[in-house]
Design a protein around this motif. Structure first.
Motif, PDB file in Angstrom:
ATOM      1  N   SER A   1       0.815  -1.243  -0.231  1.00  0.00           N
ATOM      2  CA  SER A   1       0.361   0.000  -0.057  1.00  0.00           C
ATOM      3  C   SER A   1       1.078   1.412  -0.013  1.00  0.00           C
ATOM      4  O   SER A   1       0.038   2.381  -0.752  1.00  0.00           O
ATOM      5  CB  SER A   1      -0.921   0.070   1.058  1.00  0.00           C
ATOM      6  OG  SER A   1      -0.016  -0.010   2.517  1.00  0.00           O
ATOM      7  N   ASP A   2       2.207   1.133   0.499  1.00  0.00           N
ATOM      8  CA  ASP A   2       2.784   2.495   0.419  1.00  0.00           C
ATOM      9  C   ASP A   2       3.204   2.781  -1.273  1.00  0.00           C
ATOM     10  O   ASP A   2       4.144   3.786  -0.963  1.00  0.00           O
ATOM     11  CB  ASP A   2       4.257   2.413   1.031  1.00  0.00           C
ATOM     12  CG  ASP A   2       3.886   2.316   2.917  1.00  0.00           C
ATOM     13  OD1 ASP A   2       4.288   1.951   3.668  1.00  0.00           O
ATOM     14  OD2 ASP A   2       3.010   2.592   3.303  1.00  0.00           O
ATOM     15  N   GLY A   3       3.219   1.611  -2.362  1.00  0.00           N
ATOM     16  CA  GLY A   3       3.621   2.044  -3.047  1.00  0.00           C
ATOM     17  C   GLY A   3       5.360   0.863  -3.515  1.00  0.00           C
ATOM     18  O   GLY A   3       5.717   1.037  -4.478  1.00  0.00           O
ATOM     19  N   ASN A   4       5.303   0.667  -2.751  1.00  0.00           N
ATOM     20  CA  ASN A   4       7.208  -0.510  -2.146  1.00  0.00           C
ATOM     21  C   ASN A   4       6.766  -1.756  -3.235  1.00  0.00           C
ATOM     22  O   ASN A   4       5.312  -2.227  -3.337  1.00  0.00           O
ATOM     23  CB  ASN A   4       7.031  -1.468  -0.947  1.00  0.00           C
ATOM     24  CG  ASN A   4       8.017   0.253  -0.594  1.00  0.00           C
ATOM     25  OD1 ASN A   4       7.792   1.582  -0.744  1.00  0.00           O
ATOM     26  ND2 ASN A   4       6.946   0.257   0.367  1.00  0.00           N
ATOM     27  N   ILE A   5       7.584  -2.265  -4.316  1.00  0.00           N
ATOM     28  CA  ILE A   5       7.268  -3.253  -5.316  1.00  0.00           C
ATOM     29  C   ILE A   5       8.511  -3.806  -4.844  1.00  0.00           C
ATOM     30  O   ILE A   5       9.778  -3.224  -5.066  1.00  0.00           O
ATOM     31  CB  ILE A   5       7.479  -2.690  -6.801  1.00  0.00           C
ATOM     32  CG1 ILE A   5       5.925  -1.525  -6.954  1.00  0.00           C
ATOM     33  CG2 ILE A   5       7.772  -3.784  -7.790  1.00  0.00           C
ATOM     34  CD1 ILE A   5       6.183  -1.784  -8.028  1.00  0.00           C
ATOM     35  N   SER A   6       8.212  -5.171  -5.027  1.00  0.00           N
ATOM     36  CA  SER A   6      10.001  -5.892  -5.240  1.00  0.00           C
ATOM     37  C   SER A   6       9.352  -7.616  -6.473  1.00  0.00           C
ATOM     38  O   SER A   6       8.225  -8.199  -5.916  1.00  0.00           O
ATOM     39  CB  SER A   6       9.343  -6.725  -3.236  1.00  0.00           C
ATOM     40  OG  SER A   6      10.885  -7.859  -2.996  1.00  0.00           O
ATOM     41  N   TYR A   7      10.986  -7.756  -6.332  1.00  0.00           N
ATOM     42  CA  TYR A   7      11.193  -8.896  -7.993  1.00  0.00           C
ATOM     43  C   TYR A   7      11.977  -9.726  -7.209  1.00  0.00           C
ATOM     44  O   TYR A   7      12.848  -9.524  -6.502  1.00  0.00           O
ATOM     45  CB  TYR A   7      11.089  -8.745  -9.278  1.00  0.00           C
ATOM     46  CG  TYR A   7      10.145  -7.555  -9.502  1.00  0.00           C
ATOM     47  CD1 TYR A   7      10.456  -6.262  -9.762  1.00  0.00           C
ATOM     48  CD2 TYR A   7       9.087  -8.279 -10.021  1.00  0.00           C
ATOM     49  CE1 TYR A   7       9.163  -5.288 -10.165  1.00  0.00           C
ATOM     50  CE2 TYR A   7       8.078  -7.455 -10.761  1.00  0.00           C
ATOM     51  CZ  TYR A   7       8.573  -5.836 -11.153  1.00  0.00           C
ATOM     52  OH  TYR A   7       7.569  -4.836 -11.509  1.00  0.00           O
ATOM     53  N   ALA A   8      11.521 -11.344  -7.475  1.00  0.00           N
ATOM     54  CA  ALA A   8      12.252 -11.859  -7.392  1.00  0.00           C
ATOM     55  C   ALA A   8      14.042 -12.097  -8.799  1.00  0.00           C
ATOM     56  O   ALA A   8      13.213 -11.528  -9.612  1.00  0.00           O
ATOM     57  CB  ALA A   8      12.005 -13.361  -7.105  1.00  0.00           C
ATOM     58  N   ASP A   9      14.266 -12.712  -8.829  1.00  0.00           N
ATOM     59  CA  ASP A   9      16.115 -11.969  -8.959  1.00  0.00           C
ATOM     60  C   ASP A   9      15.644 -11.856 -10.699  1.00  0.00           C
ATOM     61  O   ASP A   9      15.868 -11.653 -11.674  1.00  0.00           O
ATOM     62  CB  ASP A   9      17.328 -12.609  -8.703  1.00  0.00           C
ATOM     63  CG  ASP A   9      17.559 -12.008  -7.555  1.00  0.00           C
ATOM     64  OD1 ASP A   9      17.682 -12.785  -6.977  1.00  0.00           O
ATOM     65  OD2 ASP A   9      17.479 -10.312  -7.077  1.00  0.00           O
ATOM     66  N   SER A  10      14.473 -13.720 -10.560  1.00  0.00           N
ATOM     67  CA  SER A  10      14.441 -14.045 -11.822  1.00  0.00           C
ATOM     68  C   SER A  10      13.393 -13.643 -12.783  1.00  0.00           C
ATOM     69  O   SER A  10      13.005 -13.675 -13.609  1.00  0.00           O
ATOM     70  CB  SER A  10      13.999 -15.474 -11.770  1.00  0.00           C
ATOM     71  OG  SER A  10      12.550 -16.156 -10.664  1.00  0.00           O
ATOM     72  N   ALA A  11      12.639 -12.903 -11.815  1.00  0.00           N
ATOM     73  CA  ALA A  11      11.391 -12.322 -12.439  1.00  0.00           C
ATOM     74  C   ALA A  11      12.015 -10.256 -12.827  1.00  0.00           C
ATOM     75  O   ALA A  11      11.520  -9.461 -14.031  1.00  0.00           O
ATOM     76  CB  ALA A  11      10.477 -11.909 -11.605  1.00  0.00           C
ATOM     77  N   LYS A  12      12.820  -9.749 -12.095  1.00  0.00           N
ATOM     78  CA  LYS A  12      13.444  -8.296 -12.779  1.00  0.00           C
ATOM     79  C   LYS A  12      13.924  -8.507 -14.461  1.00  0.00           C
ATOM     80  O   LYS A  12      14.396  -9.290 -14.491  1.00  0.00           O
ATOM     81  CB  LYS A  12      14.826  -8.459 -12.219  1.00  0.00           C
ATOM     82  CG  LYS A  12      14.495  -8.307 -10.261  1.00  0.00           C
ATOM     83  CD  LYS A  12      15.790  -7.864  -9.484  1.00  0.00           C
ATOM     84  CE  LYS A  12      15.054  -7.511  -8.273  1.00  0.00           C
ATOM     85  NZ  LYS A  12      16.521  -7.429  -7.290  1.00  0.00           N
ATOM     86  N   GLY A  13      12.805  -7.546 -14.427  1.00  0.00           N
ATOM     87  CA  GLY A  13      13.582  -7.181 -16.562  1.00  0.00           C
ATOM     88  C   GLY A  13      12.180  -8.101 -16.703  1.00  0.00           C
ATOM     89  O   GLY A  13      12.099  -7.432 -18.618  1.00  0.00           O
TER      90      GLY A  13
END
Length: 127
Positions: A53-65
Motif C-alpha cells: 500500500s506504500d507503493g513499494n514493489i519487490s521482485y525475485a531475481d528471476s523476475a527482474k527485467g
C-alpha cells in the motif's frame, strides 16, 4: 476474510507473454500487500513479485527485467505481466494477500507471512 481469484494462465512458447490477474474481494484492510508466488511439485511456494500500500514493489531475481507487477486499486485487482517467458517459468502461480511489506514476499519463506491465497493458475512455457 479475503477472497482471491486468479485468471490468465495458460500455455505459451518460450519468448511469449502472459498476463495474470487476481481479483480480490472482502476485507481490504487485511490486504495491504498483494503478491504473486509460484510453486512447483514438491517445492515450497516462492515469491515472484509483490506490491504494498506504500507503493513499494519487490521482485525475485528471476523476475527482474521480465515481469511487471501492478495493481488497480479501484478494481482491487492485481496483475502480473510476464514477458520473455522461459521454460523454467513453468509452474502454478498463486495470488496472496495480507498486511505485510512487499519485500517480505520475495524473501526466503516469505509465503509464511501470507494468510490469504487464491487457487492458483497454471503457467506452462514450452521450448
Amino acid at each position: 476474510q479475503v477472497q482471491l481469484v486468479e485468471s490468465g494462465g495458460g500455455s505459451v512458447q518460450a519468448g511469449g507473454s502472459l498476463r495474470l490477474s487476481c481479483a480480490a474481494s472482502g476485507n481490504t484492510h487485511e490486504m495491504s500487500c498483494m503478491a504473486w508466488f509460484r510453486q512447483g511439485t514438491g517445492k515450497d511456494r516462492e515469491g515472484v513479485a509483490a506490491i504494498d500500500s506504500d507503493g513499494n514493489i519487490s521482485y525475485a531475481d528471476s523476475a527482474k527485467g521480465r515481469f511487471t507487477v501492478s495493481k488497480d486499486n479501484a478494481k482491487n485487482t492485481l496483475y502480473l505481466q510476464m514477458n520473455s517467458l522461459r521454460p523454467e517459468d513453468t509452474d502454478r502461480y498463486y495470488c496472496a494477500a495480507d498486511n505485510t511489506l512487499a519485500v517480505i514476499a520475495t524473501t526466503l519463506h516469505g509465503n509464511r507471512f501470507f494468510r490469504y491465497w487464491g487457487q492458483g493458475t497454471q503457467v506452462t512455457v514450452s521450448s
